[in-house]
Structures are given as structure tokens and as C-alpha cells.
Motif scaffolding. Structure first.
Motif, PDB file in Angstrom:
ATOM      1  N   SER A  87       0.862  -1.183   0.000  1.00 38.48           N
ATOM      2  CA  SER A  87       0.000   0.000   0.000  1.00 38.48           C
ATOM      3  C   SER A  87       0.894   1.226   0.000  1.00 38.48           C
ATOM      4  CB  SER A  87      -0.940   0.024   1.214  1.00 38.48           C
ATOM      5  OG  SER A  87      -0.226   0.301   2.398  1.00 38.48           O
ATOM      6  N   TYR A  88       0.333   2.325  -0.428  1.00 37.61           N
ATOM      7  CA  TYR A  88       1.063   3.596  -0.454  1.00 37.61           C
ATOM      8  C   TYR A  88       0.551   4.467   0.689  1.00 37.61           C
ATOM      9  CZ  TYR A  88       2.838   1.839  -4.825  1.00 37.61           C
ATOM     10  OH  TYR A  88       3.468   1.051  -5.757  1.00 37.61           O
ATOM     11  N   ILE A  89       1.442   5.228   1.274  1.00 36.05           N
ATOM     12  CA  ILE A  89       1.158   5.975   2.502  1.00 36.05           C
ATOM     13  C   ILE A  89      -0.131   6.790   2.398  1.00 36.05           C
ATOM     14  CG2 ILE A  89       2.602   7.931   1.769  1.00 36.05           C
ATOM     15  CD1 ILE A  89       2.557   6.690   5.373  1.00 36.05           C
ATOM     16  N   ASP A  90      -0.976   6.659   3.428  1.00 36.98           N
ATOM     17  CA  ASP A  90      -2.200   7.459   3.537  1.00 36.98           C
ATOM     18  C   ASP A  90      -1.975   8.561   4.559  1.00 36.98           C
ATOM     19  OD1 ASP A  90      -4.120   6.150   1.765  1.00 36.98           O
ATOM     20  OD2 ASP A  90      -3.902   4.423   3.105  1.00 36.98           O
ATOM     21  N   LEU A  91      -2.379   9.766   4.230  1.00 36.79           N
ATOM     22  CA  LEU A  91      -2.098  10.912   5.094  1.00 36.79           C
ATOM     23  C   LEU A  91      -3.267  11.175   6.043  1.00 36.79           C
ATOM     24  CD1 LEU A  91      -0.326  13.302   2.569  1.00 36.79           C
ATOM     25  CD2 LEU A  91       0.596  11.393   3.907  1.00 36.79           C
ATOM     26  N   TYR A  92      -3.478  10.237   6.955  1.00 36.19           N
ATOM     27  CA  TYR A  92      -4.484  10.431   7.984  1.00 36.19           C
ATOM     28  C   TYR A  92      -4.024  11.521   8.957  1.00 36.19           C
ATOM     29  CZ  TYR A  92      -6.303   5.888   6.438  1.00 36.19           C
ATOM     30  OH  TYR A  92      -6.809   4.855   5.701  1.00 36.19           O
ATOM     31  N   GLU A  93      -4.973  12.036   9.735  1.00 42.11           N
ATOM     32  CA  GLU A  93      -4.646  13.099  10.693  1.00 42.11           C
ATOM     33  C   GLU A  93      -3.562  12.652  11.664  1.00 42.11           C
ATOM     34  OE1 GLU A  93      -6.820  15.727  14.215  1.00 42.11           O
ATOM     35  OE2 GLU A  93      -8.045  14.645  12.740  1.00 42.11           O
TER      36      GLU A  93
ATOM     37  N   LEU B 126      -0.130  12.575   9.913  1.00 37.43           N
ATOM     38  CA  LEU B 126       0.443  13.904   9.715  1.00 37.43           C
ATOM     39  C   LEU B 126       0.938  14.509  11.027  1.00 37.43           C
ATOM     40  CD1 LEU B 126      -2.115  15.329   7.130  1.00 37.43           C
ATOM     41  CD2 LEU B 126       0.276  14.725   6.718  1.00 37.43           C
ATOM     42  N   ARG B 127       0.283  14.162  12.121  1.00 31.00           N
ATOM     43  CA  ARG B 127       0.710  14.667  13.427  1.00 31.00           C
ATOM     44  C   ARG B 127       2.071  14.090  13.818  1.00 31.00           C
ATOM     45  NH1 ARG B 127      -3.050  12.415  17.089  1.00 31.00           N
ATOM     46  NH2 ARG B 127      -4.558  13.817  16.134  1.00 31.00           N
ATOM     47  N   ASN B 128       2.259  12.794  13.568  1.00 26.95           N
ATOM     48  CA  ASN B 128       3.482  12.116  13.988  1.00 26.95           C
ATOM     49  C   ASN B 128       4.563  12.069  12.911  1.00 26.95           C
ATOM     50  OD1 ASN B 128       2.468  11.358  16.614  1.00 26.95           O
ATOM     51  ND2 ASN B 128       1.199   9.832  15.592  1.00 26.95           N
ATOM     52  N   PHE B 129       4.181  12.411  11.674  1.00 28.11           N
ATOM     53  CA  PHE B 129       5.125  12.307  10.557  1.00 28.11           C
ATOM     54  C   PHE B 129       4.852  13.471   9.594  1.00 28.11           C
ATOM     55  CE2 PHE B 129       6.943   8.702   7.616  1.00 28.11           C
ATOM     56  CZ  PHE B 129       8.089   9.445   7.431  1.00 28.11           C
ATOM     57  N   PRO B 130       5.039  14.725  10.066  1.00 26.03           N
ATOM     58  CA  PRO B 130       4.572  15.889   9.294  1.00 26.03           C
ATOM     59  C   PRO B 130       5.268  16.077   7.952  1.00 26.03           C
ATOM     60  CG  PRO B 130       5.903  16.571  11.178  1.00 26.03           C
ATOM     61  CD  PRO B 130       5.629  15.115  11.359  1.00 26.03           C
ATOM     62  N   GLU B 131       6.465  15.534   7.790  1.00 25.70           N
ATOM     63  CA  GLU B 131       7.187  15.754   6.531  1.00 25.70           C
ATOM     64  C   GLU B 131       6.809  14.755   5.438  1.00 25.70           C
ATOM     65  OE1 GLU B 131      10.186  13.395   9.124  1.00 25.70           O
ATOM     66  OE2 GLU B 131       8.399  14.637   9.355  1.00 25.70           O
ATOM     67  N   VAL B 132       6.012  13.753   5.767  1.00 24.41           N
ATOM     68  CA  VAL B 132       5.668  12.734   4.776  1.00 24.41           C
ATOM     69  C   VAL B 132       4.761  13.315   3.692  1.00 24.41           C
ATOM     70  CG1 VAL B 132       3.571  11.836   5.884  1.00 24.41           C
ATOM     71  CG2 VAL B 132       5.037  10.296   4.550  1.00 24.41           C
ATOM     72  N   ARG B 133       4.852  12.766   2.501  1.00 22.14           N
ATOM     73  CA  ARG B 133       4.053  13.224   1.373  1.00 22.14           C
ATOM     74  C   ARG B 133       3.384  12.027   0.696  1.00 22.14           C
ATOM     75  NH1 ARG B 133       4.757  16.937   3.898  1.00 22.14           N
ATOM     76  NH2 ARG B 133       5.746  18.941   3.387  1.00 22.14           N
ATOM     77  N   SER B 134       2.249  12.269   0.069  1.00 22.18           N
ATOM     78  CA  SER B 134       1.579  11.211  -0.675  1.00 22.18           C
ATOM     79  C   SER B 134       2.412  10.840  -1.908  1.00 22.18           C
ATOM     80  CB  SER B 134       0.177  11.641  -1.094  1.00 22.18           C
ATOM     81  OG  SER B 134       0.234  12.799  -1.902  1.00 22.18           O
ATOM     82  N   VAL B 135       2.174   9.639  -2.423  1.00 20.97           N
ATOM     83  CA  VAL B 135       2.932   9.145  -3.576  1.00 20.97           C
ATOM     84  C   VAL B 135       2.101   9.375  -4.837  1.00 20.97           C
ATOM     85  CG1 VAL B 135       4.037   7.137  -4.622  1.00 20.97           C
ATOM     86  CG2 VAL B 135       4.017   7.398  -2.115  1.00 20.97           C
ATOM     87  N   PRO B 136       2.616  10.148  -5.810  1.00 18.89           N
ATOM     88  CA  PRO B 136       1.854  10.400  -7.038  1.00 18.89           C
ATOM     89  C   PRO B 136       1.479   9.099  -7.736  1.00 18.89           C
ATOM     90  CG  PRO B 136       3.788  11.818  -6.909  1.00 18.89           C
ATOM     91  CD  PRO B 136       3.930  10.819  -5.804  1.00 18.89           C
ATOM     92  N   PHE B 137       0.345   9.116  -8.427  1.00 15.36           N
ATOM     93  CA  PHE B 137      -0.145   7.878  -9.025  1.00 15.36           C
ATOM     94  C   PHE B 137       0.800   7.336 -10.097  1.00 15.36           C
ATOM     95  CE2 PHE B 137      -2.745   5.436 -12.068  1.00 15.36           C
ATOM     96  CZ  PHE B 137      -3.104   4.398 -11.211  1.00 15.36           C
TER      97      PHE B 137
ATOM     98  N   CYS C  75       1.941   5.300  11.654  1.00 20.23           N
ATOM     99  CA  CYS C  75       0.835   4.533  12.240  1.00 20.23           C
ATOM    100  C   CYS C  75      -0.445   5.354  12.324  1.00 20.23           C
ATOM    101  CB  CYS C  75       1.221   4.052  13.638  1.00 20.23           C
ATOM    102  SG  CYS C  75      -0.056   3.071  14.442  1.00 20.23           S
ATOM    103  N   TYR C  76      -1.569   4.732  11.915  1.00 21.24           N
ATOM    104  CA  TYR C  76      -2.877   5.391  12.006  1.00 21.24           C
ATOM    105  C   TYR C  76      -3.601   5.013  13.295  1.00 21.24           C
ATOM    106  CZ  TYR C  76      -4.664   0.794  10.767  1.00 21.24           C
ATOM    107  OH  TYR C  76      -4.945  -0.559  10.770  1.00 21.24           O
ATOM    108  N   ALA C  77      -3.080   4.035  14.061  1.00 17.46           N
ATOM    109  CA  ALA C  77      -3.782   3.519  15.239  1.00 17.46           C
ATOM    110  C   ALA C  77      -3.310   4.146  16.543  1.00 17.46           C
ATOM    111  CB  ALA C  77      -3.630   2.000  15.314  1.00 17.46           C
TER     112      ALA C  77
END
Length: 308
Positions: free
Chosen positions: A152-158, A161-172, A259-261
């Protein structure tokens, strides 16, 4: 019914003693994450539990309890990524996890264990080429121990973004490029690629976009047909059948930044301090205001004989 253990936390990695005690006692209590005074009691009994689904980044602590699990049908998702401690602070050395994967396969067989290489993130350190190289190495080491790799490719859940603010979505277009490479490499090692909750157009490069926790997957795992209740529903991109999870959010000690959990580290640490391996609840104990209700449990195996 199907008992899920890994969509809220990693029970095998951090709570194997507790889970073993729950199996011995034949029941578990689960606090509703949206209504904390509501507690559900599930029987852990092979007569009503058709399959236990595990999701873990470290199956090692559970291996000594596999005898307790022998009466149950099982399906395991084991996540092994190439990331280091900067992204996955408390995940063990990946070669140790791969060794545990091999040992786990000896208990359940390659049809009942799946490798998850996810989430995939792209940045200046983790380029497309570096992922291809890392994936190739892992494929070689897992060849013969599983037939399926979920990506799976990274999902930018709230929470992400709180714990990994520099992460970016992966272009299709990058997803297409990388998935195509993964499909080719996996095929060389007798595996198929299943994207989890991703754009179905990834099937155009050979990926199987039918879902990773589906009725078909479960039926293949247990060798029986199932009659499942209506799917409780997930995000629209996800075809998985997820219900009856006995874990609890904000309890996973891996503290992966994606992590989203987990909400935050302090909440996780507080909950882990409250854990009692002899309690029927994962965190803490019953309170006076708690209201316990019995889960409606029955086997979902279809006893109807079929010609095909």
C-alpha cells in the motif's frame, strides 16, 4: 465468526502472554473505542471462531504459544519493510523478523501467511530505485514461505500527519511505476502483488486489486465456504472484510511514525503501563460503570454441500 487481532494494535509483538491467557480462559473482553463503558465479551472457542486473523511486525513472542493456537484456523499478515529506526523506532532487526516468518510458516504453511510491504513512502532517502532494490532482497529471502505480498502507499491520515509531518503522498504515476516493478520481481519469486485499498487502475500493471482480507482469502485459508454477514464497511477504496477486533487503539509499542492507530507516544506509554496480562481487558481492568454484553457468535462456515 472471524476474530481479528491486528487492526488496532500488534498483539503478537507486545501482548502474547495476555493473548495466551485469553485463549486458555476461552474468552476476551473488548472495550468499545467510541463508547468506553460498553464492553463486549467474545468467546475464543473453535466451535464459533472459524478463523483468527493476525497482523504483526514481530511474530516471535507468539511462537512459543502456537500449541494453544493449534485448534484454531489462522491467517497471518506479517509486515516487513526496509525502513530504519528513524521511521520504525521499535521494530526488531528485519533479518530477525524474516527468520520468525520462516518459523511461523512451519506452523501454518505458506497459504496461511502473507507478507505486507507497506506503507510505501517516497522521499529523498527512499527513492523508487531504493525500494526496488530492498524489495528484491526481501523477495529472495521469503521465496517459498508465502505466495502473497500486500503493498500500500502511505495514507495521510490526521494521526499520520501529526506524527510524521514531513511525509508526502505518492503520485499515481510513481505508484504505477513501482507496482509494475514489484509485480515482476514478485512473480520471479512465486508471489502475487495485492495492493491494499489502492486505485484499481494498478491492475493494469498486473497487480491483483481484489483486496487482501476478503471472503475469498479467508475461504482459501480455512478450506471451507463461508456465509458472511454484511460487511460492516470500510473506506470506499478498501474491499476487506474487517470486524470483531479484540485489540485496542493507542497500545502499539512499535511507535512507527506512519501509524494510524496511535494518537501519540505518551498515550501509548500510559496505556502500556496499565496493561495487566491477567486481565480479560487489554488495558486496565473492569470498572463499576462498565456494561458487559455477550457478542452474538456462531460459525459462518457454509455446511451446504456444493457441486463446484
Amino acid at each position: 465468526m472471524i476474530l481479528q487481532t491486528g487492526n488496532r494494535t500488534d498483539l503478537p509483538a507486545f501482548y502474547s502472554e495476555w493473548l495466551a491467557n485469553r485463549i486458555r480462559e476461552g474468552y476476551v473482553l473488548v472495550r468499545n473505542p467510541f463508547n468506553p463503558v460498553s464492553v463486549t465479551r467474545y468467546r475464543i472457542d473453535p466451535s464459533v471462531v472459524d478463523l483468527i486473523v493476525f497482523c504483526t511486525k514481530n511474530p516471535t513472542p507468539m511462537l512459543e504459544h502456537m500449541g494453544l493456537l493449534k485448534p484454531f484456523r489462522q491467517y497471518w499478515f506479517v509486515t516487513i519493510t526496509p525502513y530504519g529506526k528513524d521511521i520504525e523506532p521499535n521494530v526488531p532487526d528485519k533479518d530477525l523478523v524474516i527468520d520468525s516468518f520462516h518459523r511461523l510458516c512451519g506452523f501454518v504453511g505458506p497459504d496461511n501467511i502473507c507478507w505486507r510491504y507497506d506503507p510505501v513512502l517516497i522521499d529523498k532517502n527512499w527513492t523508487v530505485q531504493r525500494h526496488i532494490e530492498a524489495f528484491s532482497v526481501m523477495c529472495r529471502k521469503l521465496d517459498g514461505y508465502t505466495h502473497t505480498c500486500v503493498i500500500s502507499y502511505i495514507d495521510l491520515y490526521e494521526k499520520v500527519l501529526r506524527n510524521f509531518p514531513e511525509v508526502r503522498s505518492v503520485p499515481f504515476d510513481t505508484q504505477l511505476e513501482l507496482t509494475k516493478a514489484f509485480v515482476k520481481i514478485a512473480a520471479e519469486h512465486h508471489m502475487i502483488i495485492k495492493p491494499c485499498g489502492e486505485d484499481p487502475r494498478l491492475s493494469s500493471v498486473g497487480a491483483d486489486c481484489s483486496g487482501c482480507m476478503t471472503q475469498q482469502v479467508f475461504e482459501q485459508a480455512i478450506g471451507e465456504n463461508l456465509i458472511l454477514p454484511p460487511n460492516p464497511g470500510n473506506r470506499k477504496e478498501c474491499a476487506c472484510y474487517i470486524t470483531n477486533d479484540i485489540g485496542q487503539y493507542n497500545t502499539c509499542g512499535h511507535l512507527c511514525r506512519y501509524c494510524y492507530a496511535n494518537a501519540d507516544r505518551e498515550t501509548v506509554r500510559r496505556n502500556m503501563r496499565l496493561h495487566d496480562p491477567f486481565s480479560p481487558l487489554l488495558v486496565g481492568n473492569l470498572r463499576a460503570e462498565d456494561k458487559i454484553h455477550e457478542a452474538k457468535q456462531k460459525s459462518w462456515i457454509d455446511m451446504q454441500m456444493r457441486l463446484f
